[in-house]
Write a protein that holds these residues in place. Structure first.
Motif, mmCIF file in Angstrom:
data_model
loop_
_atom_site.group_PDB
_atom_site.id
_atom_site.type_symbol
_atom_site.label_atom_id
_atom_site.label_comp_id
_atom_site.label_asym_id
_atom_site.label_seq_id
_atom_site.Cartn_x
_atom_site.Cartn_y
_atom_site.Cartn_z
ATOM 1 N N PHE A 28 0.849 -1.195 0.000
ATOM 2 C CA PHE A 28 0.000 0.000 0.000
ATOM 3 C C PHE A 28 0.884 1.244 0.000
ATOM 4 O O PHE A 28 1.357 1.684 1.050
ATOM 5 C CB PHE A 28 -0.924 0.007 1.225
ATOM 6 C CG PHE A 28 -1.940 -1.098 1.225
ATOM 7 C CD1 PHE A 28 -3.005 -1.071 0.352
ATOM 8 C CD2 PHE A 28 -1.839 -2.154 2.113
ATOM 9 C CE1 PHE A 28 -3.958 -2.087 0.355
ATOM 10 C CE2 PHE A 28 -2.782 -3.179 2.125
ATOM 11 C CZ PHE A 28 -3.848 -3.139 1.242
ATOM 12 N N GLU A 29 1.058 1.805 -1.184
ATOM 13 C CA GLU A 29 2.017 2.896 -1.338
ATOM 14 C C GLU A 29 1.613 4.157 -0.561
ATOM 15 O O GLU A 29 2.415 4.744 0.147
ATOM 16 C CB GLU A 29 2.114 3.242 -2.824
ATOM 17 C CG GLU A 29 3.511 3.574 -3.287
ATOM 18 C CD GLU A 29 3.559 3.629 -4.809
ATOM 19 O OE1 GLU A 29 3.341 4.718 -5.336
ATOM 20 O OE2 GLU A 29 3.758 2.562 -5.438
ATOM 21 N N ARG A 30 0.338 4.550 -0.703
ATOM 22 C CA ARG A 30 -0.110 5.800 -0.071
ATOM 23 C C ARG A 30 -0.234 5.666 1.443
ATOM 24 O O ARG A 30 -0.111 6.633 2.173
ATOM 25 C CB ARG A 30 -1.454 6.240 -0.661
ATOM 26 C CG ARG A 30 -1.337 6.804 -2.067
ATOM 27 C CD ARG A 30 -2.704 6.997 -2.674
ATOM 28 N NE ARG A 30 -3.383 5.737 -2.896
ATOM 29 C CZ ARG A 30 -4.696 5.536 -2.712
ATOM 30 N NH1 ARG A 30 -5.462 6.515 -2.301
ATOM 31 N NH2 ARG A 30 -5.230 4.364 -2.943
ATOM 32 N N LEU A 31 -0.486 4.452 1.900
ATOM 33 C CA LEU A 31 -0.669 4.227 3.330
ATOM 34 C C LEU A 31 0.634 4.415 4.106
ATOM 35 O O LEU A 31 0.622 4.718 5.295
ATOM 36 C CB LEU A 31 -1.222 2.806 3.536
ATOM 37 C CG LEU A 31 -1.663 2.396 4.945
ATOM 38 C CD1 LEU A 31 -2.796 3.279 5.446
ATOM 39 C CD2 LEU A 31 -2.096 0.935 4.953
ATOM 40 N N ASN A 38 6.114 -1.103 8.030
ATOM 41 C CA ASN A 38 5.166 -1.810 7.163
ATOM 42 C C ASN A 38 5.361 -3.320 7.219
ATOM 43 O O ASN A 38 5.178 -4.023 6.236
ATOM 44 C CB ASN A 38 5.206 -1.266 5.736
ATOM 45 C CG ASN A 38 6.582 -1.400 5.107
ATOM 46 O OD1 ASN A 38 7.430 -2.106 5.631
ATOM 47 N ND2 ASN A 38 6.801 -0.736 3.998
ATOM 48 N N TYR A 44 -8.166 -9.098 3.477
ATOM 49 C CA TYR A 44 -9.194 -8.302 2.815
ATOM 50 C C TYR A 44 -10.165 -9.213 2.087
ATOM 51 O O TYR A 44 -9.853 -10.366 1.761
ATOM 52 C CB TYR A 44 -8.557 -7.312 1.831
ATOM 53 C CG TYR A 44 -8.010 -7.984 0.600
ATOM 54 C CD1 TYR A 44 -6.706 -8.448 0.568
ATOM 55 C CD2 TYR A 44 -8.812 -8.194 -0.525
ATOM 56 C CE1 TYR A 44 -6.207 -9.096 -0.544
ATOM 57 C CE2 TYR A 44 -8.319 -8.845 -1.648
ATOM 58 C CZ TYR A 44 -7.015 -9.288 -1.651
ATOM 59 O OH TYR A 44 -6.534 -9.934 -2.740
ATOM 60 N N ALA A 118 -6.771 -0.471 -4.679
ATOM 61 C CA ALA A 118 -6.743 0.979 -4.452
ATOM 62 C C ALA A 118 -7.975 1.404 -3.653
ATOM 63 O O ALA A 118 -7.899 2.275 -2.785
ATOM 64 C CB ALA A 118 -6.676 1.727 -5.781
ATOM 65 N N GLU A 121 -7.339 0.463 -0.137
ATOM 66 C CA GLU A 121 -6.407 1.424 0.464
ATOM 67 C C GLU A 121 -7.124 2.728 0.813
ATOM 68 O O GLU A 121 -6.910 3.300 1.884
ATOM 69 C CB GLU A 121 -5.237 1.683 -0.495
ATOM 70 C CG GLU A 121 -4.146 2.532 0.124
ATOM 71 C CD GLU A 121 -2.860 2.550 -0.701
ATOM 72 O OE1 GLU A 121 -2.918 2.210 -1.893
ATOM 73 O OE2 GLU A 121 -1.812 2.901 -0.127
ATOM 74 N N ASP A 122 -8.004 3.194 -0.080
ATOM 75 C CA ASP A 122 -8.803 4.398 0.199
ATOM 76 C C ASP A 122 -9.597 4.229 1.489
ATOM 77 O O ASP A 122 -9.634 5.125 2.337
ATOM 78 C CB ASP A 122 -9.819 4.657 -0.928
ATOM 79 C CG ASP A 122 -9.156 5.153 -2.202
ATOM 80 O OD1 ASP A 122 -7.999 5.602 -2.141
ATOM 81 O OD2 ASP A 122 -9.817 5.088 -3.254
ATOM 82 N N ILE A 125 -7.388 4.404 4.575
ATOM 83 C CA ILE A 125 -6.925 5.764 4.871
ATOM 84 C C ILE A 125 -8.073 6.615 5.433
ATOM 85 O O ILE A 125 -7.895 7.353 6.396
ATOM 86 C CB ILE A 125 -6.281 6.400 3.615
ATOM 87 C CG1 ILE A 125 -4.955 5.693 3.307
ATOM 88 C CG2 ILE A 125 -6.051 7.893 3.808
ATOM 89 C CD1 ILE A 125 -4.300 6.076 1.998
#
Ligand code: ZN
Length: 166
Positions: A28-31, A38, A44, A118, A121-122, A125
């Motif tokens: 999870f890049e943005r997380l 990490n 999930y 994605a 991940e949204d 966040i």
């Protein structure tokens, strides 16, 4: 190669698609911006279904634990994730804007090449506290302050002793 899970969202919902698995936190890049490390992975599940009004829905479930950074002491806070979200799929922009007026539902525009990871991940966040902080007495800042207070006493005593000499 980053892991990707691309689905045709409307198709997936109408055909009761289901996908579940584990994904490493490092995927999870943005997380990453929110984490102190990490290590580990999250479980999930993405399930396609129709709601009571026969509208297509993607149901997202995420479980696991992550380490957030305390905004006061920058130390680590263990945070349990246990999310379940229903995303209503709009079939076009018009539908999206009319469905979006109902604040009790989360609505997204369905595409034929939707990146399900994605979306996951949204949701993670969005679920995070805006400003994570330790509880009282757990924060390093509190401990530093109480040590300072203790450290001041000998100094005052020394100053007082100095005054008495004059
Ligand atoms: Zn703290």
């Amino acid at each position: 190669m980053p892991v990707r899970l691309i689905i045709d969202a409307l198709d997936f919902a109408r055909n009761a698609g289901a996908h579940h698995g584990k994904i490493a936190l490092s995927e999870f890049e943005r997380l990453q911006d929110y984490l102190t490390d990490n290590d580990g992975e999250l479980q999930y599940a993405v399930t396609g279904t129709l709601n009571r009004e026969a509208r297509p829905v993607l149901q997202i479930v995420v479980q696991g634990s992550i380490n957030l950074q305390c905004q006061r002491c920058l130390g680590q806070i263990g945070h349990a994730l246990d999310l379940q979200t229903d995303l209503l799929l709009a079939q076009n922009e018009n539908e999206l804007s009319s469905l979006d007026e109902d604040e009790s539902v989360d609505c997204i525009l369905a595409t034929s090449d939707m990146d399900a990871l994605a979306l996951i991940e949204d949701e993670i966040i969005l679920s995070l506290p805006i400003s994570p902080r330790h509880g009282e007495n757990e924060c390093l800042v509190d401990n530093i302050h109480s040590n300072d207070a203790a450290g001041e006493k000998p100094l005052f005593a020394a100053l007082a002793a100095l005054k008495n000499l004059h």
